[in-house]
Design a protein around this motif. Sequence first.
Motif, PDB file in Angstrom:
ATOM      1  N   ASN A  67      -2.673  -9.996  -8.151  1.00  0.00           N
ATOM      2  CA  ASN A  67      -2.761  -8.653  -7.575  1.00  0.00           C
ATOM      3  C   ASN A  67      -3.550  -8.616  -6.265  1.00  0.00           C
ATOM      4  O   ASN A  67      -4.007  -7.551  -5.840  1.00  0.00           O
ATOM      5  N   ASP A  68      -3.673  -9.767  -5.635  1.00  0.00           N
ATOM      6  CA  ASP A  68      -4.431  -9.877  -4.382  1.00  0.00           C
ATOM      7  C   ASP A  68      -3.450 -10.041  -3.221  1.00  0.00           C
ATOM      8  O   ASP A  68      -2.776 -11.061  -3.107  1.00  0.00           O
ATOM      9  N   SER A  69      -3.369  -9.046  -2.358  1.00  0.00           N
ATOM     10  CA  SER A  69      -2.427  -9.107  -1.238  1.00  0.00           C
ATOM     11  C   SER A  69      -2.747 -10.271  -0.297  1.00  0.00           C
ATOM     12  O   SER A  69      -1.842 -10.893   0.277  1.00  0.00           O
ATOM     13  N   LEU A  70      -4.048 -10.592  -0.127  1.00  0.00           N
ATOM     14  CA  LEU A  70      -4.442 -11.670   0.767  1.00  0.00           C
ATOM     15  C   LEU A  70      -3.962 -13.021   0.240  1.00  0.00           C
ATOM     16  O   LEU A  70      -3.516 -13.880   0.999  1.00  0.00           O
ATOM     17  N   ALA A  95       2.959  -9.054  -0.978  1.00  0.00           N
ATOM     18  CA  ALA A  95       1.751  -8.764  -0.196  1.00  0.00           C
ATOM     19  C   ALA A  95       1.845  -7.392   0.459  1.00  0.00           C
ATOM     20  O   ALA A  95       0.871  -6.621   0.460  1.00  0.00           O
ATOM     21  N   SER A  96       3.023  -7.060   1.010  1.00  0.00           N
ATOM     22  CA  SER A  96       3.203  -5.765   1.665  1.00  0.00           C
ATOM     23  C   SER A  96       3.192  -4.617   0.662  1.00  0.00           C
ATOM     24  O   SER A  96       2.729  -3.512   0.972  1.00  0.00           O
ATOM     25  N   GLU A  97       3.709  -4.866  -0.527  1.00  0.00           N
ATOM     26  CA  GLU A  97       3.671  -3.831  -1.569  1.00  0.00           C
ATOM     27  C   GLU A  97       2.236  -3.563  -2.011  1.00  0.00           C
ATOM     28  O   GLU A  97       1.848  -2.406  -2.239  1.00  0.00           O
ATOM     29  N   LEU A  98       1.446  -4.627  -2.134  1.00  0.00           N
ATOM     30  CA  LEU A  98       0.057  -4.477  -2.571  1.00  0.00           C
ATOM     31  C   LEU A  98      -0.811  -3.830  -1.494  1.00  0.00           C
ATOM     32  O   LEU A  98      -1.766  -3.112  -1.804  1.00  0.00           O
ATOM     33  N   ASP A  99      -0.485  -4.093  -0.236  1.00  0.00           N
ATOM     34  CA  ASP A  99      -1.254  -3.523   0.869  1.00  0.00           C
ATOM     35  C   ASP A  99      -0.289  -3.112   1.980  1.00  0.00           C
ATOM     36  O   ASP A  99      -0.045  -3.873   2.919  1.00  0.00           O
ATOM     37  N   PRO A 100       0.278  -1.910   1.897  1.00  0.00           N
ATOM     38  CA  PRO A 100       1.259  -1.456   2.891  1.00  0.00           C
ATOM     39  C   PRO A 100       0.708  -1.379   4.313  1.00  0.00           C
ATOM     40  O   PRO A 100       1.484  -1.354   5.268  1.00  0.00           O
ATOM     41  N   ASP A 101      -0.609  -1.363   4.474  1.00  0.00           N
ATOM     42  CA  ASP A 101      -1.215  -1.262   5.807  1.00  0.00           C
ATOM     43  C   ASP A 101      -1.465  -2.621   6.457  1.00  0.00           C
ATOM     44  O   ASP A 101      -1.945  -2.678   7.599  1.00  0.00           O
ATOM     45  N   ASP A 102      -1.138  -3.713   5.760  1.00  0.00           N
ATOM     46  CA  ASP A 102      -1.382  -5.051   6.298  1.00  0.00           C
ATOM     47  C   ASP A 102      -0.288  -5.400   7.309  1.00  0.00           C
ATOM     48  O   ASP A 102       0.821  -5.806   6.946  1.00  0.00           O
TER      49      ASP A 102
END
Length: 460
Positions: A67-70, A95-102
């Motif tokens: 569950n870690d986008s990084l 990764a984009s789903e976990l952190d859409p702002d990345d």
Amino acid sequence: MEQELKTQIMQWHEDSEHQQIIDTLMKMTPADRDYDIINSMGRAFNNLGLYEEALEQFASIATQGKNDSLWHFRVGYSYYYMKRYEEAIDVLSTASELDPDDQHAARLLDWSRSKWQKQQKSQARRARSKQQQDSGTAPFEGMDLNRFWEDSSYAREQYVSAPPTNELIASVEEELGYRLPASYIALMKHQNGGIPHHTSFPTDEATSWAEDHIAITGIMGIGRDKSYSICGDLGSPFMIEEWGYPDIGVVICDCPSAGHDVVMLDYRHCGKNGEPEVIHVDQEDDYEITFLAPDFETFFRGLVSDEEYDTSEEVKEDDLLKVTDGKFSPLLAELCAAQASEVEELESKIRSVCNRIVKEKGHFSFHADELSHLMYDVQFWLYVGAYPATSRQQYLDTYSQIIAFGGEFGQNGYAPGFISDWLDKRINEGLIIQENGAIRFTEEARSAVIAKLIAEADTA
């Protein structure tokens, strides 16, 4: 991870001391390596280009990274640079789903999708081309090879050698480590290297050269005696060893970018004794490979006139704008400022000479002509004037930072052989001398260069 160690790792990362990160963390016992430490090790391996090793580290913490986008971004980074684009798309999507702002993950995901689509197209074209091959005919049957080659003094000096003997072919194949295609050998026995009249090859996707084609300068002959022979001083081994092109086959064509893209015989799918495919390799895009043809003869027959893609006027206009208004590189600006008292309006005079070069050639590049030699002289005079302790190798290593890769006022490439040939010529003429390991113009030569710069600029 303790805060002090975390701070140190971040500093090493900022300083590009990635090996220091690995060496330090590998000294820790496995039991003492927590999630953050292993993540940092994987990141450092990625930054060193050791993607397999990075993936091993990331795999050991896959459950924690679920569950870690990084974690997903760094795994996707490894896959992307290993050209495993489909796998990269999978983890980068997460990764984009976990952190859409990345934005970094989003950008790498877009790149991966684009590369994967290109990869799929190349595989489909490769399959179609192989089905269309007619292996029952003699090489180049029905073609008039006498009308294929351009006859020029430059082609004869740089490319064309005597037809290769069987002994020479065997010797070159042994040096290269690959069996050369029968069609290529047949062509070289007709004329051993040269510049074809048709120098463009259509593509379905864009490269650094154009949206729909690539261009070649010449086809390398079998031998070692000419600069652009396949084993010459600017041939295949040089391009692989010095320019970093992938060691997957043989460079057979140079391109107008002066080293920044080439055409190669690709033996990955056939083995060293098989029939190689022909590919375009783009240094400007991390040595991106574009499939061109299933064999050399198909590539050869597919060459078309560059008039079909004539953008010469656009290139000329762009380069005239570049030399007229483009910002000097930091190094060139520094050197001109240091020598400003020697020549009035020095920057303007450099631009004037380069403007003449573009008008005469149609593009901004230096070769072995008189005005190019003047610009080699001017750059050397400027650099050694500011850095008088410069050795021959130091100058050759620094040359590209002046104009060749000078940003706005730059050529985006150069052929190192032209520079070393010019330098050796000036040394042999006694115009450049060496003292205590440093090289410089004689006072007479230095004055002559300044006088010629002024005279040529005034006639522009």
